[in-house]
Design a protein around this motif. Structure first.
Motif, PDB file in Angstrom:
ATOM      1  N   LEU A  20       0.868  -1.178   0.000  1.00 53.92           N
ATOM      2  CA  LEU A  20       0.000   0.000   0.000  1.00 53.92           C
ATOM      3  C   LEU A  20       0.907   1.231   0.000  1.00 53.92           C
ATOM      4  N   CYS A  23       0.921   4.722   2.466  1.00 56.38           N
ATOM      5  CA  CYS A  23       0.089   4.408   3.629  1.00 56.38           C
ATOM      6  C   CYS A  23       0.993   3.793   4.693  1.00 56.38           C
ATOM      7  N   GLN A 164      -6.370   1.333   0.441  1.00 60.56           N
ATOM      8  CA  GLN A 164      -5.406   2.412   0.210  1.00 60.56           C
ATOM      9  C   GLN A 164      -6.120   3.763   0.150  1.00 60.56           C
TER      10      GLN A 164
END
Length: 174
Positions: A20, A23, A164
């Motif tokens: 991701l 993140c 995400q």
């Protein structure tokens, strides 16, 4: 990739490795654990809440299934821990189904009685996260092969994209 779980059962267990971007792992773990926020971004949530029974926090989750299939529901416990492994911070989430008389089955919804999930999230060394997930459930009933194939090929990548996006929107909503 789905792997047949025991060969004769026709059930699959899933092992997912993904990333991701942008993140951070703590944010991913926070978003994943926030049930109220999940209701906003996960289109498959019909009902989702946490209650305490006999001092233990238990989650009830009803998942929308495509017509003409019946929705499924889960009753499970989960725990999230932040761990230090040789100087690496790793967030680990474990979840497993439980059977409680206080959470009886509902008519028209199939109870998933066998569910287990392990999730590990750590930094990718940049601004994002590496995510590993092991997942197994027995959805009960007859699940058509097109739905199993969709889950493996499209459902999981779509979930990661939605997660995400949820991470990017999380700070704005809290």
């Amino acid at each position: 990739l789905p792997i047949l779980f025991p060969q004769q059962s026709g059930l699959y267990e899933y092992k997912i490795l993904g990333g991701l971007a942008d993140c951070p792992p703590k944010l991913c773990a926070d978003v994943y654990m926030d049930l109220d926020f999940r209701k906003q971004w996960d289109q498959y949530v019909k009902e989702l809440y946490e209650k305490t029974y006999d001092g233990e926090k238990v989650i009830y989750w009803e998942v929308k299934y495509p017509f003409p299939l019946s929705n499924r529901d889960y009753v499970y416990i989960r725990e999230c821990r932040e761990m230090d492994v040789d100087g690496r911070k790793i967030w680990v989430v474990l979840a497993q189904s439980v059977s409680l008389p206080q959470c009886p089955e509902k008519p028209g919804i199939i109870r998933v009685k066998s569910y287990k999930q392990s999730l590990a999230i750590e930094s990718d060394g940049k601004t994002g996260s590496k995510v590993y997930m092991y997942y197994f459930d027995n959805p009960g009933g007859m699940i058509p092969s097109w739905l199993v194939n969709w889950a493996a090929k499209s459902g999981v990548p779509t979930f990661l994209k939605d997660m995400q996006k949820a991470c990017h929107n999380y700070s704005k909503s809290t």
